[in-house]
Enzyme design. Structure first.
Site, PDB file in Angstrom:
ATOM      1  N   GLU A  56      28.640 -64.372  10.531  1.00 50.68           N
ATOM      2  CA  GLU A  56      28.463 -63.663  11.796  1.00 50.68           C
ATOM      3  C   GLU A  56      29.258 -64.320  12.929  1.00 50.68           C
ATOM      4  OE1 GLU A  56      26.192 -63.847  15.637  1.00 50.68           O
ATOM      5  OE2 GLU A  56      25.981 -65.293  14.026  1.00 50.68           O
ATOM      6  N   HIS A 186      24.128 -48.877  10.538  1.00 54.75           N
ATOM      7  CA  HIS A 186      24.172 -49.865  11.621  1.00 54.75           C
ATOM      8  C   HIS A 186      23.043 -49.617  12.625  1.00 54.75           C
ATOM      9  CE1 HIS A 186      27.163 -53.027  11.839  1.00 54.75           C
ATOM     10  NE2 HIS A 186      26.974 -53.119  13.138  1.00 54.75           N
ATOM     11  N   ASP A 190      22.881 -55.369  17.362  1.00 53.73           N
ATOM     12  CA  ASP A 190      23.421 -56.628  16.842  1.00 53.73           C
ATOM     13  C   ASP A 190      22.494 -57.138  15.743  1.00 53.73           C
ATOM     14  OD1 ASP A 190      25.152 -58.740  16.617  1.00 53.73           O
ATOM     15  OD2 ASP A 190      24.358 -59.836  18.353  1.00 53.73           O
ATOM     16  N   GLY A 191      23.011 -58.013  14.916  1.00 54.22           N
ATOM     17  CA  GLY A 191      22.166 -58.628  13.888  1.00 54.22           C
ATOM     18  C   GLY A 191      22.010 -57.791  12.628  1.00 54.22           C
ATOM     19  N   ASN A 192      22.809 -56.744  12.475  1.00 54.83           N
ATOM     20  CA  ASN A 192      22.700 -55.900  11.279  1.00 54.83           C
ATOM     21  C   ASN A 192      23.022 -56.654  10.002  1.00 54.83           C
ATOM     22  OD1 ASN A 192      22.335 -52.971  12.355  1.00 54.83           O
ATOM     23  ND2 ASN A 192      23.938 -53.871  13.643  1.00 54.83           N
ATOM     24  N   ILE A 196      20.336 -57.373   7.015  1.00 57.86           N
ATOM     25  CA  ILE A 196      20.413 -56.762   5.678  1.00 57.86           C
ATOM     26  C   ILE A 196      20.604 -57.822   4.612  1.00 57.86           C
ATOM     27  CG2 ILE A 196      22.906 -56.280   5.628  1.00 57.86           C
ATOM     28  CD1 ILE A 196      20.074 -54.147   4.128  1.00 57.86           C
ATOM     29  N   TYR A 222      34.066 -59.865   1.045  1.00 62.23           N
ATOM     30  CA  TYR A 222      32.833 -59.119   1.362  1.00 62.23           C
ATOM     31  C   TYR A 222      33.138 -57.952   2.315  1.00 62.23           C
ATOM     32  CZ  TYR A 222      28.249 -58.898   3.931  1.00 62.23           C
ATOM     33  OH  TYR A 222      27.082 -58.546   4.569  1.00 62.23           O
ATOM     34  N   ASN A 230      32.678 -47.877   1.862  1.00 57.87           N
ATOM     35  CA  ASN A 230      32.730 -46.773   2.835  1.00 57.87           C
ATOM     36  C   ASN A 230      33.515 -45.591   2.297  1.00 57.87           C
ATOM     37  OD1 ASN A 230      31.308 -48.220   4.754  1.00 57.87           O
ATOM     38  ND2 ASN A 230      33.154 -49.091   5.671  1.00 57.87           N
TER      39      ASN A 230
HETATM   40  N1  LIG Z   1      34.096 -52.429   7.203  1.00 60.78           N
HETATM   41  C1  LIG Z   1      32.772 -52.472   7.242  1.00 60.78           C
HETATM   42  N2  LIG Z   1      32.055 -51.440   6.796  1.00 60.78           N
HETATM   43  C2  LIG Z   1      30.715 -51.482   6.818  1.00 60.78           C
HETATM   44  N3  LIG Z   1      30.014 -52.506   7.265  1.00 60.78           N
HETATM   45  C3  LIG Z   1      30.683 -53.552   7.730  1.00 60.78           C
HETATM   46  C4  LIG Z   1      32.093 -53.588   7.752  1.00 60.78           C
HETATM   47  N4  LIG Z   1      32.499 -54.755   8.281  1.00 60.78           N
HETATM   48  C5  LIG Z   1      31.378 -55.416   8.573  1.00 60.78           C
HETATM   49  N5  LIG Z   1      30.289 -54.709   8.253  1.00 60.78           N
HETATM   50  C6  LIG Z   1      28.893 -55.103   8.338  1.00 60.78           C
HETATM   51  O1  LIG Z   1      28.506 -55.202   9.683  1.00 60.78           O
HETATM   52  C7  LIG Z   1      27.940 -56.466   9.914  1.00 60.78           C
HETATM   53  C8  LIG Z   1      28.170 -56.887  11.357  1.00 60.78           C
HETATM   54  O2  LIG Z   1      27.197 -56.261  12.162  1.00 60.78           O
HETATM   55  P1  LIG Z   1      26.416 -57.008  13.333  1.00 60.78           P
HETATM   56  O3  LIG Z   1      27.355 -57.688  14.259  1.00 60.78           O
HETATM   57  O4  LIG Z   1      25.397 -56.094  13.898  1.00 60.78           O
HETATM   58  O5  LIG Z   1      25.637 -58.066  12.489  1.00 60.78           O
HETATM   59  P2  LIG Z   1      25.467 -59.599  12.815  1.00 60.78           P
HETATM   60  O6  LIG Z   1      24.351 -60.078  11.919  1.00 60.78           O
HETATM   61  O7  LIG Z   1      25.377 -59.864  14.245  1.00 60.78           O
HETATM   62  O8  LIG Z   1      26.816 -60.181  12.331  1.00 60.78           O
HETATM   63  P3  LIG Z   1      27.256 -60.328  10.861  1.00 60.78           P
HETATM   64  O9  LIG Z   1      26.830 -59.092  10.202  1.00 60.78           O
HETATM   65  O10 LIG Z   1      28.744 -60.486  10.985  1.00 60.78           O
HETATM   66  O11 LIG Z   1      26.546 -61.483  10.334  1.00 60.78           O
HETATM   67  C9  LIG Z   1      28.639 -57.357   8.875  1.00 60.78           C
HETATM   68  O12 LIG Z   1      27.941 -58.498   8.463  1.00 60.78           O
HETATM   69  C10 LIG Z   1      28.731 -56.452   7.691  1.00 60.78           C
HETATM   70  O13 LIG Z   1      27.558 -56.472   6.898  1.00 60.78           O
HETATM   71 MG   LIG Z   2      26.897 -59.610  15.661  1.00 58.37          MG
END
Ligand SMILES: Nc1ncnc2c1ncn2[C@@H]1O[C@H](COP(=O)(O)OP(=O)(O)OP(=O)(O)O)[C@@H](O)[C@H]1O
Ligand SMILES: [Mg+2]
Length: 318
Positions: A56, A186, A190-192, A196, A222, A230
């Site tokens: 992240e 999504h 934030d934090g998705n 997951i 990843y 997608n």
């Molecule tokens: N090309 C993509 N298609 C679908 N989902 C994606 C793609 N790139 C990234 N993601 C997902 O989106 C997440 C980022 O979303 P978000 O910033 O809400 O989560 P985060 O927990 O803050 O950060 P991270 O997910 O990077 O740990 C990535 O971890 C990944 O699981």
């Molecule tokens: Mg984030």
């Protein structure tokens, strides 16, 4: 949205069989020895937190994460937010272990919201445990997540899909599809990703697997795998998650008393044994998931048995 191209399946049958076999090995030994279990959980707590947060963008190293979680030390030069992210992830995992115990259901939306609540606590309290009410974009992604008005309905449909499993997916497939559809929706600002990577493991752990930890080193692979998913192609994501799962299965099995799973670096095996394959080729088979192997740092580890099994299966197929 819920039609899934299952053509990857044939190629993954051996991998799935192997993972299920390893899970059986573990199940037979349950309850696992308390001391061994405690040690594994402690080390997984640190690496899971480090890897998920680092994907992240958190800049704490594995060692720094360990100092914060185990010794309660704060790291000079690192923001309060990064410290909270480490502590929050630890609380989220502890919460996850309590959710796992409750096996009366497979997945509830409250499971997801509560995990998310821990992840953003004291950081973005106004969003913690709440679905987004506005648009989001994902940097580097090949699509834009659905409109906020659709989020709640789509998430419910996804949870239904996981609960009813209409396509009869196995546990690993279901966790993988759940992961992908979730980040596609999504649901949060934030934090998705962090959420997951926990919730996917809630499914796996309720089915008796250890958690699959996606490593920071595999971040590019990843994200690329998510982009392919997608477009409807699940092959690469299936591989990323299977390999992550196999790594922790191996860690658990390796900690069992009298375990005969001995993993060594491919280069050592090639030197010691008269094998019909060279190091390069074996590494390729490992990367493709064709032999039982896992990656530690920059090296692939495998067993003699894995290579013999591969030779046997080749003969069978011919
Ligand atoms: N090309 C993509 N298609 C679908 N989902 C994606 C793609 N790139 C990234 N993601 C997902 O989106 C997440 C980022 O979303 P978000 O910033 O809400 O989560 P985060 O927990 O803050 O950060 P991270 O997910 O990077 O740990 C990535 O971890 C990944 O699981
Ligand atoms: Mg984030």
């Amino acid at each position: 949205m819920w039609d899934i191209d299952l053509t990857y399946r044939e190629e993954f049958q051996d991998v799935f069989d192997r993972l299920l076999e390893k899970k059986e090995v573990l199940e037979k030994q349950r309850p696992l020895p308390a001391v061994a279990l405690k040690k594994i959980r402690e080390s997984l707590m640190i690496e899971w937190t480090y890897n998920s947060n680092s994907i992240e963008g958190n800049t704490l190293s594995l060692r720094e994460t360990q100092m914060i979680l185990q010794e309660g030390i704060t790291i000079k030069g690192k923001s309060l937010r990064e410290h909270f992210e480490a502590k929050n992830h630890e609380s989220a995992i502890n919460h996850l272990y309590t959710l796992v115990e409750n096996t009366s259901h497979i997945l509830l939306s409250s499971d997801i919201l509560s995990l998310h609540g821990y992840i953003l606590r004291s950081i973005e309290d106004e969003f913690a445990g709440r679905l987004r009410n506005g648009g989001v974009r994902i940097a580097g992604a090949n699509f834009t997540p659905p409109n906020a008005r659709k989020v709640s309905g789509l998430l419910d449909e996804l949870i239904q899909f996981v609960q009813n499993n209409p396509l009869g997916l196995n546990d690993i497939e279901l966790a993988t599809v759940f992961h992908h559809k979730f980040v596609w929706i999504h649901p949060f600002f934030d934090g998705n990703g962090r959420t997951i990577r926990l919730a996917m493991n809630l499914l796996l752990m309720r089915k008796g697997f250890p958690p699959a930890i996606i490593l920071k080193n595999d971040r590019k692979k990843y994200y690329d795998a998510l982009n392919q998913a997608n477009k409807g192609n699940y092959k690469k994501l299936m591989l990323v998650i299977s390999q992550a799962l196999e790594r922790t299965l191996n860690i658990y099995i390796g900690a069992l008393p009298g375990s005969d799973y001995e993993y060594t670096e491919i280069s050592n095996l090639v030197e010691e044994e008269s094998l019909p394959y060279g190091q390069e080729y074996l590494s390729l088979l490992a990367r493709q998931g064709k032999i039982d192997a896992y990656k530690e740092g920059r090296n692939w580890l495998t067993t003699k048995k894995a290579i013999k099994d591969y030779i046997k299966s080749r003969k069978r197929k011919r």
